[in-house]
Design a protein around this motif. Structure first.
Motif, PDB file in Angstrom:
ATOM      1  N   ASN A 196     -29.713  28.375  -2.741  1.00 50.58           N
ATOM      2  CA  ASN A 196     -31.032  28.926  -3.115  1.00 50.58           C
ATOM      3  C   ASN A 196     -31.404  28.625  -4.204  1.00 50.58           C
ATOM      4  O   ASN A 196     -32.438  28.879  -4.659  1.00 50.58           O
ATOM      5  CB  ASN A 196     -30.149  30.350  -3.692  1.00 50.58           C
ATOM      6  CG  ASN A 196     -30.620  31.155  -2.646  1.00 50.58           C
ATOM      7  OD1 ASN A 196     -31.421  30.927  -1.745  1.00 50.58           O
ATOM      8  ND2 ASN A 196     -30.237  32.661  -3.180  1.00 50.58           N
TER       9      ASN A 196
ATOM     10  N   ARG B 279     -22.807  27.626  -1.568  1.00 46.17           N
ATOM     11  CA  ARG B 279     -23.661  28.884  -1.263  1.00 46.17           C
ATOM     12  C   ARG B 279     -25.125  29.509  -2.590  1.00 46.17           C
ATOM     13  O   ARG B 279     -26.367  29.590  -2.155  1.00 46.17           O
ATOM     14  CB  ARG B 279     -22.770  29.963  -0.291  1.00 46.17           C
ATOM     15  CG  ARG B 279     -24.059  31.059   0.117  1.00 46.17           C
ATOM     16  CD  ARG B 279     -22.518  32.713   0.862  1.00 46.17           C
ATOM     17  NE  ARG B 279     -22.060  32.542  -0.132  1.00 46.17           N
ATOM     18  CZ  ARG B 279     -21.330  33.481  -0.271  1.00 46.17           C
ATOM     19  NH1 ARG B 279     -20.585  33.983   1.087  1.00 46.17           N
ATOM     20  NH2 ARG B 279     -19.725  33.751  -1.203  1.00 46.17           N
ATOM     21  N   THR B 280     -24.318  29.538  -3.360  1.00 46.43           N
ATOM     22  CA  THR B 280     -24.926  29.720  -4.275  1.00 46.43           C
ATOM     23  C   THR B 280     -26.474  28.541  -4.746  1.00 46.43           C
ATOM     24  O   THR B 280     -27.388  29.013  -4.901  1.00 46.43           O
ATOM     25  CB  THR B 280     -23.959  29.852  -5.447  1.00 46.43           C
ATOM     26  OG1 THR B 280     -23.727  31.260  -4.984  1.00 46.43           O
ATOM     27  CG2 THR B 280     -24.916  30.713  -6.307  1.00 46.43           C
TER      28      THR B 280
ATOM     29  N   TYR C  87     -27.102  31.263   3.940  1.00 47.95           N
ATOM     30  CA  TYR C  87     -27.362  33.023   4.104  1.00 47.95           C
ATOM     31  C   TYR C  87     -28.272  32.660   3.608  1.00 47.95           C
ATOM     32  O   TYR C  87     -28.982  33.825   3.398  1.00 47.95           O
ATOM     33  CB  TYR C  87     -26.454  33.427   3.390  1.00 47.95           C
ATOM     34  CG  TYR C  87     -25.536  34.760   3.722  1.00 47.95           C
ATOM     35  CD1 TYR C  87     -26.634  35.583   2.131  1.00 47.95           C
ATOM     36  CD2 TYR C  87     -25.829  35.775   4.751  1.00 47.95           C
ATOM     37  CE1 TYR C  87     -26.963  36.375   2.236  1.00 47.95           C
ATOM     38  CE2 TYR C  87     -26.230  37.192   4.454  1.00 47.95           C
ATOM     39  CZ  TYR C  87     -26.373  37.354   3.783  1.00 47.95           C
ATOM     40  OH  TYR C  87     -26.588  38.540   3.385  1.00 47.95           O
TER      41      TYR C  87
ATOM     42  N   MET D  27     -25.118  33.807  -8.889  1.00 39.63           N
ATOM     43  CA  MET D  27     -23.497  33.834  -9.286  1.00 39.63           C
ATOM     44  C   MET D  27     -22.208  33.428  -8.565  1.00 39.63           C
ATOM     45  O   MET D  27     -21.993  33.659  -7.292  1.00 39.63           O
ATOM     46  CB  MET D  27     -23.779  35.476  -9.855  1.00 39.63           C
ATOM     47  CG  MET D  27     -22.875  36.545  -9.950  1.00 39.63           C
ATOM     48  SD  MET D  27     -23.329  37.760 -10.779  1.00 39.63           S
ATOM     49  CE  MET D  27     -21.511  37.994 -12.670  1.00 39.63           C
TER      50      MET D  27
ATOM     51  N   ARG E   3     -32.571  37.330  -8.466  1.00 40.99           N
ATOM     52  CA  ARG E   3     -31.172  36.987  -7.809  1.00 40.99           C
ATOM     53  C   ARG E   3     -31.209  35.517  -7.416  1.00 40.99           C
ATOM     54  O   ARG E   3     -30.195  34.876  -7.435  1.00 40.99           O
ATOM     55  CB  ARG E   3     -30.832  38.014  -6.880  1.00 40.99           C
ATOM     56  CG  ARG E   3     -30.546  38.841  -8.080  1.00 40.99           C
ATOM     57  CD  ARG E   3     -30.115  40.367  -6.589  1.00 40.99           C
ATOM     58  NE  ARG E   3     -30.180  41.156  -7.929  1.00 40.99           N
ATOM     59  CZ  ARG E   3     -29.236  42.974  -7.547  1.00 40.99           C
ATOM     60  NH1 ARG E   3     -30.348  42.418  -5.399  1.00 40.99           N
ATOM     61  NH2 ARG E   3     -29.303  44.042  -8.151  1.00 40.99           N
ATOM     62  N   ARG E   4     -32.477  35.199  -6.970  1.00 39.54           N
ATOM     63  CA  ARG E   4     -32.659  33.423  -5.913  1.00 39.54           C
ATOM     64  C   ARG E   4     -32.437  32.849  -7.208  1.00 39.54           C
ATOM     65  O   ARG E   4     -31.947  31.517  -7.113  1.00 39.54           O
ATOM     66  CB  ARG E   4     -33.480  33.050  -5.570  1.00 39.54           C
ATOM     67  CG  ARG E   4     -33.006  34.104  -3.740  1.00 39.54           C
ATOM     68  CD  ARG E   4     -33.971  33.537  -2.996  1.00 39.54           C
ATOM     69  NE  ARG E   4     -36.025  34.442  -3.323  1.00 39.54           N
ATOM     70  CZ  ARG E   4     -36.040  35.515  -2.633  1.00 39.54           C
ATOM     71  NH1 ARG E   4     -35.077  36.419  -1.761  1.00 39.54           N
ATOM     72  NH2 ARG E   4     -36.887  35.814  -2.888  1.00 39.54           N
TER      73      ARG E   4
ATOM     74  N   MET F 290     -16.093  35.757   1.785  1.00 40.82           N
ATOM     75  CA  MET F 290     -16.980  34.735   2.821  1.00 40.82           C
ATOM     76  C   MET F 290     -17.615  35.560   3.578  1.00 40.82           C
ATOM     77  O   MET F 290     -17.644  36.757   3.949  1.00 40.82           O
ATOM     78  CB  MET F 290     -15.750  33.730   3.481  1.00 40.82           C
ATOM     79  CG  MET F 290     -15.363  32.800   2.188  1.00 40.82           C
ATOM     80  SD  MET F 290     -16.710  31.235   1.827  1.00 40.82           S
ATOM     81  CE  MET F 290     -16.722  31.765   0.850  1.00 40.82           C
TER      82      MET F 290
ATOM     83  N   PHE G  26     -18.410  34.801  -7.721  1.00 37.30           N
ATOM     84  CA  PHE G  26     -17.940  35.535  -8.324  1.00 37.30           C
ATOM     85  C   PHE G  26     -16.495  35.729  -8.439  1.00 37.30           C
ATOM     86  O   PHE G  26     -15.710  34.294  -7.876  1.00 37.30           O
ATOM     87  CB  PHE G  26     -17.910  36.966  -7.547  1.00 37.30           C
ATOM     88  CG  PHE G  26     -19.026  37.914  -7.165  1.00 37.30           C
ATOM     89  CD1 PHE G  26     -19.620  36.897  -7.071  1.00 37.30           C
ATOM     90  CD2 PHE G  26     -19.506  38.934  -8.170  1.00 37.30           C
ATOM     91  CE1 PHE G  26     -21.076  37.657  -6.632  1.00 37.30           C
ATOM     92  CE2 PHE G  26     -20.357  39.718  -8.028  1.00 37.30           C
ATOM     93  CZ  PHE G  26     -21.384  39.041  -7.227  1.00 37.30           C
TER      94      PHE G  26
END
Lengths: 285, 346
Positions: free
Chosen positions: B260, B256-257, B209, B191, B186-187, B198, B193
């Motif tokens: 990673n 945020r995505t 995060y 994804m 998942r890192r 938030m 959405f």
């Protein structure tokens, strides 16, 4: 503390010694004594009449609950009478486990959409209350005798039951309603525990609030049942408050341990082994 | 990239051709028309490809087709293979270039390979995905488009295991995703959405995060850099996340995505909740990321125009099946009846 407890014990023993089911005239006296509870049902009759006139539709439920309370308390009176006369500690454990089982079932019913909810609740309540009780016995706050352990355990188990049931129900609801947030966290590489940290915190706060509020107002608004019982039994109010303070402390300790443990046991039910939300759990209602 | 796209297109065509012929009515006139559409100059190539043709016949021809229809089908099958042969040569040349740059293992094969992916609804038992096959080349934007309820989002959520696909159904860099640690997967496969969610705290808290889950702490400079990548003003980083507009929140979610450092980005209708200006901002960020970072992107959209604007390759998903894979410039030439209907109504 021990001296006070001993004094209380002696006072209560005097009363108990007068009761003997096998004695002549016992049953007649018992039945005469039950006239008071029967007379008190007049207030239930009033409640039923009010329910009927206001069309609340609760008459059946009220009568059923009253009959059940009558029966359960009558039976438990004899059961406790029997247990208190036993020397073996096994009876204490048996009574305690029975209470935990019923509590687990009831809390699981409240959170009925949580898979294995009854088992989770029972294990959590057992752990929370047993840790608390063991600690108090070890500190000699209570002697390990039926007369002390069973009523106190009952209060703890009952309170932990309510808190645990609310925690589990609320947690499932919050995770379901905030599914987007939870899945966003999962998609970023969070474990189920990390993804639901906020929902867990909120559920625990909501479930424990009544216990905390109760501790804040005890003595100001209401005198708790244990204290009332002691005073009516002839104990001095100064002695009664000592016991009650212990009870309040125990309730908070047991409830907190039980509810926190239940959140840990819930997440394997809410998530799959590959850290996905279990759709079957959140599809209900 | 065009060549890769074309190659995929032709890989898909034989199956489509078979399906198309299978659905046609028996009248000879129609069959003749189908046959007639093939250029005659490709016929000489048929002889050289005979062994392949046999394989194709075994794999592709439904037994329900009457014998007298097989000859035209052979012609249909041969033409795409002829074209595919030419593109296979070019693809081989491309692989040679790739080896020099990235290494043999990484260069070979698509970034994501989906084979026979199926999904059945738990509630009603209906099939959502029926044997989806799809290759996502690396470093391109693949658009997934189709009618509502065709399984687009379900397909996307299989790629980062938000539901569990069958073993071997989805490969990332040639490795079964069911065999990879799910957190690591998942890192790698981030994804976005449809509605941005938030977390509590500031914009910077949100951006931090993902790395924080692994015990890493991003510096202010790194946070601001990520916000810039998502086309946001770095000064936003101290603002409470609850005060953002939806457009801003979606771009914070993108930052945020990206925190990673994912290799693949999955976008599930990321702009359907946004106004046109916010939509444009997100699209520009996605295209820029592809160009500057070589990010592989899979984007679900309900908007044909959006797909035409930013996708390099289009996958048409209808009723749980991939019916066509083609370049956006050829969208108007889609042949599947439901696909045509969808495109005409868009």
């Amino acid at each position: 503390m021990m001296a006070s407890m001993a004094a209380l014990l002696q006072r209560l023993l005097v009363v108990v010694n007068q009761v003997d089911p096998g004695a002549p005239g016992f049953w007649r006296e018992f039945l005469v004594g039950m006239l008071k509870p029967v007379a008190a049902t007049a207030v239930v009759a009033m409640a039923v009449a009010l329910s009927f006139t206001q069309r609340l539709g609760l008459e059946g439920e009220m009568l059923y609950a009253m009959a059940r309370a009558f029966l359960q308390l009558s039976v438990i009176g004899f059961v406790l009478q029997f247990i208190f006369t036993q020397k073996s500690a096994a009876w204490i454990l048996l009574a305690y486990l029975f209470m935990v089982t019923v509590a687990g079932y009831t809390a699981g019913q409240r959170a009925r959409h949580v898979p294995r909810g009854k088992h989770i609740a029972a294990v959590s309540i057992l752990a929370g209350t047993s840790v608390t009780m063991a600690l108090l016995v070890a500190l000699r706050v209570f002697p390990f005798t039926p007369r002390y352990i069973i009523p106190v355990a009952g209060m703890m188990v009952g309170n932990a039951m309510t808190v645990t049931g609310v925690t589990m129900k609320k947690l499932r609801e919050d995770v379901g309603m905030q599914r987007g947030v939870v899945e966003t966290a999962l998609a970023l590489g969070a474990t189920p525990r990390q993804a639901t940290a906020r929902q867990v915190r909120r559920s625990l706060v909501i479930a424990l609030s009544p216990v905390i509020d109760n501790a804040k107002t005890v003595g100001l608004i209401a005198l708790p049942g244990a204290m009332t019982g002691l005073i009516m039994g002839g104990a001095s109010p100064l002695e009664a408050i000592q016991l009650q303070i212990v009870v309040m402390n125990m309730l908070m300790g047991a409830s907190t341990v039980s509810s926190i443990l239940s959140t840990y046991l819930c997440w394997p039910a809410f998530f799959t082994g590959a850290f996905q939300l279990n759709d079957a759990v959140f599809a209900a209602d | 990239m065009r060549r890769l796209g074309l190659s995929l297109h032709h890989d898909t065509s034989p199956s489509f051709a078979a399906l198309a012929c299978n659905q046609r009515p028996p009248p000879n006139g129609t069959v003749h028309a189908c046959s007639k559409s093939r250029p005659p100059q490709l016929e000489p190539g048929k002889v050289g490809k005979k062994p392949i043709k046999k394989t194709m016949r075994i794999a592709r021809i439904p037994t329900s087709i009457p014998p007298h229809l097989r000859l035209p089908l052979d012609l249909s099958a041969v033409s795409p293979m002829g074209s595919a042969s030419e593109h296979d040569v070019r693809e081989h040349l491309l692989d040679v270039d790739g080896v020099g740059e990235e290494g043999a293992a990484a260069a070979a094969g698509p970034k994501i390979r989906v084979r026979g992916l199926t999904r059945r609804s738990e509630a009603r038992g209906e099939e959502i995905l029926r044997g989806v096959d799809l290759d996502v080349p690396r470093g391109v934007v693949v658009g997934v488009i189709g009618p509502s309820g065709s399984g687009k989002s379900t397909l996307l959520r299989a790629l980062n295991r938000l539901w569990e696909p069958a073993p071997g159904a989805v490969l990332l860099d040639g490795v079964d995703i069911c065999g990879i640690d799910v957190l690591a997967l998942r890192r790698k496969v981030g994804m976005l959405f449809q509605l941005p969610a938030m977390f509590d705290g500031t914009v910077a808290d949100n951006v931090r995060y993902g790395p924080q889950l692994q015990g890493k702490k991003l510096t202010d400079a790194e946070v601001q850099s990520l916000l810039s990548l998502a086309d946001l003003d770095p000064a936003l980083c101290s603002k409470p996340a609850s005060e953002l507009s939806v457009g801003q929140a979606q771009r914070v979610a993108l930052a945020r995505t990206l925190a990673n450092d994912p290799e693949v980005l999955l976008l599930d209708e990321p702009t359907s909740a946004l106004d046109p200006i916010s939509t444009q901002n997100i699209e520009e960020a996605i295209v820029r990321l592809k160009k500057t970072r070589g990010l592989t992107t899979v984007m679900v959209s309900h908007s044909v125009k959006q797909i035409q604007r930013i996708a390099d390759l289009v996958c048409l998903l209808v009723a749980g099946e991939v019916v066509e894979v083609l370049p956006p410039s050829e969208l108007s030439e889609a042949k599947h009846p439901m696909a045509r209907r969808f495109l005409e109504l868009s």
